[in-house]
Design a protein around this motif. Structure first.
Motif, PDB file in Angstrom:
ATOM      1  N   ARG A  75       0.830  -1.209   0.000  1.00  0.00           N
ATOM      2  CA  ARG A  75       0.000   0.000   0.000  1.00  0.00           C
ATOM      3  C   ARG A  75       0.863   1.257   0.000  1.00  0.00           C
ATOM      4  N   ARG A  76       1.940   1.242   0.753  1.00  0.00           N
ATOM      5  CA  ARG A  76       2.838   2.402   0.815  1.00  0.00           C
ATOM      6  C   ARG A  76       3.402   2.700  -0.568  1.00  0.00           C
ATOM      7  N   VAL A  77       3.860   1.653  -1.263  1.00  0.00           N
ATOM      8  CA  VAL A  77       4.433   1.832  -2.593  1.00  0.00           C
ATOM      9  C   VAL A  77       3.347   2.274  -3.584  1.00  0.00           C
ATOM     10  N   MET A  78       2.162   1.694  -3.471  1.00  0.00           N
ATOM     11  CA  MET A  78       1.055   2.089  -4.339  1.00  0.00           C
ATOM     12  C   MET A  78       0.758   3.577  -4.211  1.00  0.00           C
ATOM     13  N   MET A  79       0.938   4.107  -3.026  1.00  0.00           N
ATOM     14  CA  MET A  79       0.667   5.527  -2.785  1.00  0.00           C
ATOM     15  C   MET A  79       1.865   6.408  -3.119  1.00  0.00           C
ATOM     16  N   GLY A  80       2.973   5.798  -3.525  1.00  0.00           N
ATOM     17  CA  GLY A  80       4.164   6.575  -3.852  1.00  0.00           C
ATOM     18  C   GLY A  80       4.821   7.189  -2.633  1.00  0.00           C
ATOM     19  N   MET A  81       4.683   6.517  -1.509  1.00  0.00           N
ATOM     20  CA  MET A  81       5.179   7.029  -0.236  1.00  0.00           C
ATOM     21  C   MET A  81       6.458   6.294   0.164  1.00  0.00           C
ATOM     22  N   SER A  82       7.431   7.013   0.672  1.00  0.00           N
ATOM     23  CA  SER A  82       8.657   6.373   1.154  1.00  0.00           C
ATOM     24  C   SER A  82       8.435   5.869   2.584  1.00  0.00           C
ATOM     25  N   GLN A  83       9.358   5.027   3.043  1.00  0.00           N
ATOM     26  CA  GLN A  83       9.295   4.581   4.435  1.00  0.00           C
ATOM     27  C   GLN A  83       9.438   5.775   5.371  1.00  0.00           C
ATOM     28  N   LYS A  84      10.274   6.713   4.987  1.00  0.00           N
ATOM     29  CA  LYS A  84      10.481   7.910   5.808  1.00  0.00           C
ATOM     30  C   LYS A  84       9.196   8.736   5.901  1.00  0.00           C
ATOM     31  N   ASP A  85       8.480   8.860   4.767  1.00  0.00           N
ATOM     32  CA  ASP A  85       7.208   9.599   4.776  1.00  0.00           C
ATOM     33  C   ASP A  85       6.201   8.950   5.721  1.00  0.00           C
ATOM     34  N   LEU A  86       6.061   7.635   5.604  1.00  0.00           N
ATOM     35  CA  LEU A  86       5.105   6.917   6.450  1.00  0.00           C
ATOM     36  C   LEU A  86       5.518   7.000   7.908  1.00  0.00           C
ATOM     37  N   ALA A  87       6.797   6.872   8.162  1.00  0.00           N
ATOM     38  CA  ALA A  87       7.304   6.957   9.538  1.00  0.00           C
ATOM     39  C   ALA A  87       6.981   8.315  10.149  1.00  0.00           C
ATOM     40  N   SER A  88       7.135   9.357   9.358  1.00  0.00           N
ATOM     41  CA  SER A  88       6.858  10.707   9.839  1.00  0.00           C
ATOM     42  C   SER A  88       5.383  10.873  10.213  1.00  0.00           C
ATOM     43  N   ILE A  89       4.502  10.348   9.380  1.00  0.00           N
ATOM     44  CA  ILE A  89       3.062  10.437   9.665  1.00  0.00           C
ATOM     45  C   ILE A  89       2.722   9.679  10.940  1.00  0.00           C
ATOM     46  N   CYS A  90       3.351   8.525  11.133  1.00  0.00           N
ATOM     47  CA  CYS A  90       3.053   7.663  12.286  1.00  0.00           C
ATOM     48  C   CYS A  90       3.909   7.983  13.508  1.00  0.00           C
ATOM     49  N   ASP A  91       4.807   8.959  13.375  1.00  0.00           N
ATOM     50  CA  ASP A  91       5.686   9.379  14.472  1.00  0.00           C
ATOM     51  C   ASP A  91       6.545   8.227  15.007  1.00  0.00           C
ATOM     52  N   VAL A  92       7.140   7.482  14.043  1.00  0.00           N
ATOM     53  CA  VAL A  92       8.112   6.436  14.374  1.00  0.00           C
ATOM     54  C   VAL A  92       9.310   6.637  13.443  1.00  0.00           C
ATOM     55  N   THR A  93      10.353   5.861  13.633  1.00  0.00           N
ATOM     56  CA  THR A  93      11.514   5.952  12.758  1.00  0.00           C
ATOM     57  C   THR A  93      11.258   5.144  11.486  1.00  0.00           C
ATOM     58  N   PHE A  94      11.992   5.476  10.424  1.00  0.00           N
ATOM     59  CA  PHE A  94      11.830   4.692   9.195  1.00  0.00           C
ATOM     60  C   PHE A  94      12.327   3.274   9.417  1.00  0.00           C
ATOM     61  N   GLN A  95      13.261   3.088  10.357  1.00  0.00           N
ATOM     62  CA  GLN A  95      13.732   1.741  10.661  1.00  0.00           C
ATOM     63  C   GLN A  95      12.595   0.889  11.243  1.00  0.00           C
ATOM     64  N   GLN A  96      11.721   1.534  11.998  1.00  0.00           N
ATOM     65  CA  GLN A  96      10.577   0.810  12.563  1.00  0.00           C
ATOM     66  C   GLN A  96       9.636   0.363  11.441  1.00  0.00           C
ATOM     67  N   ILE A  97       9.423   1.235  10.466  1.00  0.00           N
ATOM     68  CA  ILE A  97       8.589   0.860   9.321  1.00  0.00           C
ATOM     69  C   ILE A  97       9.237  -0.312   8.581  1.00  0.00           C
ATOM     70  N   GLN A  98      10.556  -0.274   8.414  1.00  0.00           N
ATOM     71  CA  GLN A  98      11.275  -1.401   7.787  1.00  0.00           C
ATOM     72  C   GLN A  98      11.011  -2.689   8.552  1.00  0.00           C
ATOM     73  N   LYS A  99      11.097  -2.620   9.862  1.00  0.00           N
ATOM     74  CA  LYS A  99      10.890  -3.813  10.687  1.00  0.00           C
ATOM     75  C   LYS A  99       9.460  -4.322  10.562  1.00  0.00           C
ATOM     76  N   TYR A 100       8.486  -3.404  10.496  1.00  0.00           N
ATOM     77  CA  TYR A 100       7.100  -3.822  10.294  1.00  0.00           C
ATOM     78  C   TYR A 100       6.955  -4.522   8.945  1.00  0.00           C
ATOM     79  N   GLU A 101       7.523  -3.925   7.905  1.00  0.00           N
ATOM     80  CA  GLU A 101       7.370  -4.473   6.554  1.00  0.00           C
ATOM     81  C   GLU A 101       8.078  -5.815   6.400  1.00  0.00           C
TER      82      GLU A 101
END
Length: 139
Positions: A22-48
């Protein structure tokens, strides 16, 4: 303290893949999603990558950030996984193995879909579709 490593839960793996999809479909980077969710991009990596499990509240937050219902993350779970879990067994194959040949699991495919739907008019989308059909020998 135990050094025994636990296997990645196939449900967690599937949900992580769906977050990435879904993130890629929206053209969003891990950093963008992390910023919205107030976590680090590394956390998004770990989730994915299913390195960390996603809590229910975080999954809801991700669904809001990714503008999709929570059910999207569970969509497409192979039936055999559900049966094996109900029988108290961990599935023998990973969810990732089930979708190796799925073109929608490829980032390039997702970018193409995203760009297609960003075209401003139906006429432009029709031209692109005709071109793709012609290139593939279809009319």
């Amino acid at each position: 303290m135990s050094t025994k490593q636990t296997a990645i839960n196939p449900i967690d793996e599937h949900i992580g893949q769906r977050v990435q999809l879904r993130r890629v479909m929206m053209g969003m980077s891990q950093k963008d999603l992390a910023s919205i969710c107030d976590v680090t991009f590394q956390q998004i990596q770990k989730y994915e990558n299913a390195g960390n499990r996603i809590s229910a509240s975080r999954l809801f937050e991700l669904s809001v950030a990714l503008q999709t219902p929570v059910s999207f993350f569970f969509s497409g779970l192979p039936g055999h996984i559900d049966r094996e879990l109900r029988n108290g067994r961990m599935p023998r194959t990973s969810v990732r193995d089930q979708f190796e040949d799925d073109p929608l699991s490829n980032n390039e495919s997702l970018q193409l879909i995203n760009l297609y739907w960003k075209l401003p008019t139906d006429a432009q989308r029709e031209v692109v579709m005709k071109m793709l059909k012609a290139l593939n020998g279809q009319q």
